[in-house]
Write an enzyme that holds these catalytic residues in place. Sequence first.
Site: not given
Length: 243
Positions: A91-93, A119
């Site tokens: 998720h993200s990073m 995500g």
Amino acid sequence: MRPDTSSLDRWFSVPQPRPAAPMQLFCLPWAGAGAGAFQGWAAAAGPGLEVLPMVLPGREGRFSEPFGIDIGELADAVSARADRPYAIYGHSMGGRLGFEVTRELTRRGEPLPRRLYLGGCRPPDHVEPLAELSEVSDEELLGRLTELGGLPEELLAEPELCELLLPVLRADFTWLHEYVYQPGPPIEVPIEAFAGADDKSISVEAMRGWARHTSAGFTLSVEPGGHFFLRERRDHILDRVRA
């Protein structure tokens, strides 16, 4: 060189070991977060899926270790722990980390994830605007993340907690700031992406850019919520993984 058993254990939080589950899911968190970002996922996953949130250096059980992200070490840990078919969710990073780990495993000729789930993560050939947070003041850094929903507002009233969290945040955003995408062939792993309909940090259209980074198929699901939609949509995401 693969890590030995003692050093391997520190890479994972396994609240509910499921050695008989036919599939494993490695989870990589967003900047500043740890394995706790996926609290409750193991219980919600059911007996058919072993959830393995990854513990990055400098946080949680590895608090005494120096901060830093090394893709080779992450790939070592995933490769050593994957003892059956597996997938990765980032998720993200964490999505960018998952993508680079998959590329590293590809270069080595090691078993690849069956699917890469991403995500709220900008494609790697796009500049990540959030990387600029590595250079702002402590107050602005915490404030911006609170606006995105990444930090509870009450945390700002706890100076001791902020003091513990800031070095982790700065280390992760520094990694994002220094990240340079190296062009290469698309991965031979299907990518399934999830985008928050109200995500202020990355648009749904930008998420579609992941399609050019896989030769094995791409799908995008738009979820209600902002950047951290996974909290409310956990069960839906796990349904997609089990499917």
